[in-house]
Design an enzyme around this catalytic site. Sequence first.
Site, PDB file in Angstrom:
ATOM      1  N   LYS A  71      -6.316 -12.901 -20.918  1.00  0.00           N
ATOM      2  CA  LYS A  71      -7.111 -11.806 -20.354  1.00  0.00           C
ATOM      3  C   LYS A  71      -8.566 -11.854 -20.836  1.00  0.00           C
ATOM      4  O   LYS A  71      -9.488 -11.754 -20.038  1.00  0.00           O
ATOM      5  CB  LYS A  71      -6.462 -10.480 -20.729  1.00  0.00           C
ATOM      6  N   THR A  73     -10.125 -14.461 -22.124  1.00  0.00           N
ATOM      7  CA  THR A  73     -10.693 -15.700 -21.602  1.00  0.00           C
ATOM      8  C   THR A  73     -11.118 -15.534 -20.148  1.00  0.00           C
ATOM      9  O   THR A  73     -12.192 -15.991 -19.739  1.00  0.00           O
ATOM     10  CB  THR A  73      -9.659 -16.840 -21.725  1.00  0.00           C
ATOM     11  N   ARG A  94     -13.795  -5.779 -26.693  1.00  0.00           N
ATOM     12  CA  ARG A  94     -13.478  -5.153 -27.984  1.00  0.00           C
ATOM     13  C   ARG A  94     -13.694  -6.153 -29.118  1.00  0.00           C
ATOM     14  O   ARG A  94     -13.706  -7.354 -28.909  1.00  0.00           O
ATOM     15  CB  ARG A  94     -12.020  -4.696 -28.003  1.00  0.00           C
ATOM     16  N   LYS A 105      -1.165 -13.664 -33.460  1.00  0.00           N
ATOM     17  CA  LYS A 105      -1.950 -13.879 -32.249  1.00  0.00           C
ATOM     18  C   LYS A 105      -3.132 -14.814 -32.451  1.00  0.00           C
ATOM     19  O   LYS A 105      -3.524 -15.558 -31.554  1.00  0.00           O
ATOM     20  CB  LYS A 105      -2.444 -12.519 -31.728  1.00  0.00           C
ATOM     21  N   ALA A 273      -4.034  -1.443 -27.706  1.00  0.00           N
ATOM     22  CA  ALA A 273      -3.526  -0.693 -26.558  1.00  0.00           C
ATOM     23  C   ALA A 273      -2.061  -0.315 -26.699  1.00  0.00           C
ATOM     24  O   ALA A 273      -1.591   0.572 -25.998  1.00  0.00           O
ATOM     25  CB  ALA A 273      -3.725  -1.491 -25.277  1.00  0.00           C
ATOM     26  N   PHE A 301      -3.600  -5.630 -23.760  1.00  0.00           N
ATOM     27  CA  PHE A 301      -2.231  -5.911 -23.348  1.00  0.00           C
ATOM     28  C   PHE A 301      -2.063  -5.761 -21.833  1.00  0.00           C
ATOM     29  O   PHE A 301      -3.008  -5.972 -21.081  1.00  0.00           O
ATOM     30  CB  PHE A 301      -1.242  -5.044 -24.133  1.00  0.00           C
ATOM     31  N   PHE A 381      -2.705 -23.256 -16.234  1.00  0.00           N
ATOM     32  CA  PHE A 381      -2.413 -24.216 -17.297  1.00  0.00           C
ATOM     33  C   PHE A 381      -2.337 -25.607 -16.675  1.00  0.00           C
ATOM     34  O   PHE A 381      -1.973 -25.759 -15.503  1.00  0.00           O
ATOM     35  CB  PHE A 381      -1.074 -23.889 -17.978  1.00  0.00           C
ATOM     36  N   TRP A 409     -10.807 -21.924 -18.595  1.00  0.00           N
ATOM     37  CA  TRP A 409     -10.508 -22.414 -19.944  1.00  0.00           C
ATOM     38  C   TRP A 409     -11.007 -23.848 -20.104  1.00  0.00           C
ATOM     39  O   TRP A 409     -11.574 -24.208 -21.125  1.00  0.00           O
ATOM     40  CB  TRP A 409      -8.998 -22.339 -20.198  1.00  0.00           C
TER      41      TRP A 409
END
Length: 556
Positions: A71, A73, A94, A105, A273, A301, A381, A409
């Site tokens: 998210k 990224t 954030r 994470k 969140a 999230f 991906f 990415w």
Amino acid sequence: MASDIEIARAATKKPVTEIGARLGIPPEDLIPYGHDKAKIAAHYLSNLGAKPDGKLILVTAINPTPAGEGKTTTSVGLADAMNGIGANTLLCLREPSLGPCFGMKGGAAGGGHAQVVPMEDINLHFTGDFHAITSAHNLLAAMVDNHIHWGAASGLEASRVTWRRVLDMNDRNLRSVVTGLGGPANGATMESGFDITVASEIMAILCLATDAADLERRLDRIIVGYRRDRTAVTCADIKATGALMALLKDAILPNLVQTLENNPCLIHGGPFANIAHGCNSVIATQAALKMADYVVTEAGFGADLGAEKFFDIKCRQAGLKPDAAVLVATVKALKMHGGLAKSELASVSYEALNDGLSNLGRHIENLQQYGLPVIVAINRFTSDTEGEIDAVEAYCAKVGVPVALCTHWAEGGRGAEALARIVTETLATKPADFRTLYPDDMPLFDKIETVARRIYRADHVEAPRAVRDQLARWEADGFGHLPVCIAKTQYSFSTDPTRVGAPEGHTVRLREVRLSAGAGFIVAICGDIMTMPGLPRHPAAESIHLNDQGLIEGLF
């Protein structure tokens, strides 16, 4: 491909004054923290009010899985892409917490070629905002204890203190503690505990305040405990507000950094969140809307948590009207929602993928309830097959939602150009009709039930009598108009993290409620969610170290 930290370290950064100049901020209104990050002075922020607002785009996601969704990224890639096609765009994110950074994470500054920099600073101490919030929270705790030690002139009962302590670290051993051991000289003996800093009410207050004056009013209203007659004792009663303001005087100012492609980004505040409201600060968002034609922001999230709270708490309180929502999904995550284990994701399973698309569909329906146009972003991906991508795109076409395949990415902004064009076209042709999920005057328990039924698709909310009675007392005390902030697992629409996909007809188990009078919401804690996380068996901290050149390795 190089690691995230290697890519970030190789970035060609511009001086932060140049980034500020793109936004029209003169050098004297930037407070530099080195050459590549700065805070924006309050004087400059206060003079933005007359400017028109840009368009507000929320980036959210399906329920997270160990496979990853991307998210942040995608938010970075979208902002870079929009700037790349000539749309004047400002990114609002954030600040990461040290807890997950050293836990499971890892970092939270984007990834691959869609990052904000300086990555190491942003993920670690940054400009000290989290430390200031932690210090302010714990100063209030110390002043509460001291107030009781010297006789509690306010009438505050030691057994009715509700203000806990915080630490920006995952530490399960601190969830429940006893303080004041060792005799009267060490204070009153009390049961207490620690939450993670991102769950602090002061974090929420800083992120929802509109300016310093509003911050001070909200701090005044913090309830630290109760008297024998159940009347509330506040931060103002303890005479702590002034000292807290002194600690927060710089933390309230938004931080300016840049993406790898030298586009501006405001990073400010960082509530989770799953246990808080999960959005960057109102001050940063409102300032960004005055400084750019488009603002890309994210909520933590999945959309059942972050987006719902963005709409029903942040937008409600700040009067924000978002214009569109981008919903991020990955093929791998959808297959996990269809029942595959992480070890099986390399295999092609259209059955699992089709089953997992129910999670995507549920989030699309939920976002549309708020009156917003929705765009799906497939964060690709390298292992995704053309057939799998085609299946997701066909599903989106079936439900009538535009979709873009994204490779930011690997390719940076160029890889999100298709998404950027769809977003700008949607904003130009499909006006939003934003609305919140429930009215202010709905009873508190009914608000919790509304979210549970309409967003989680639960049939029932189970709550002990003590919880229902507490909600009724708060209504009688004048807090019934507040929105609700539901703390639950991020991994499922239900309160059971193992129920992936789109469960319905389940029961939401409400075990505790907390009043955040300063932040302006009721926290409803459901299931087994903890406000102080623990570390996994092999935390990321085991792999983080300094190399021979004194550079950080293992931070991702």
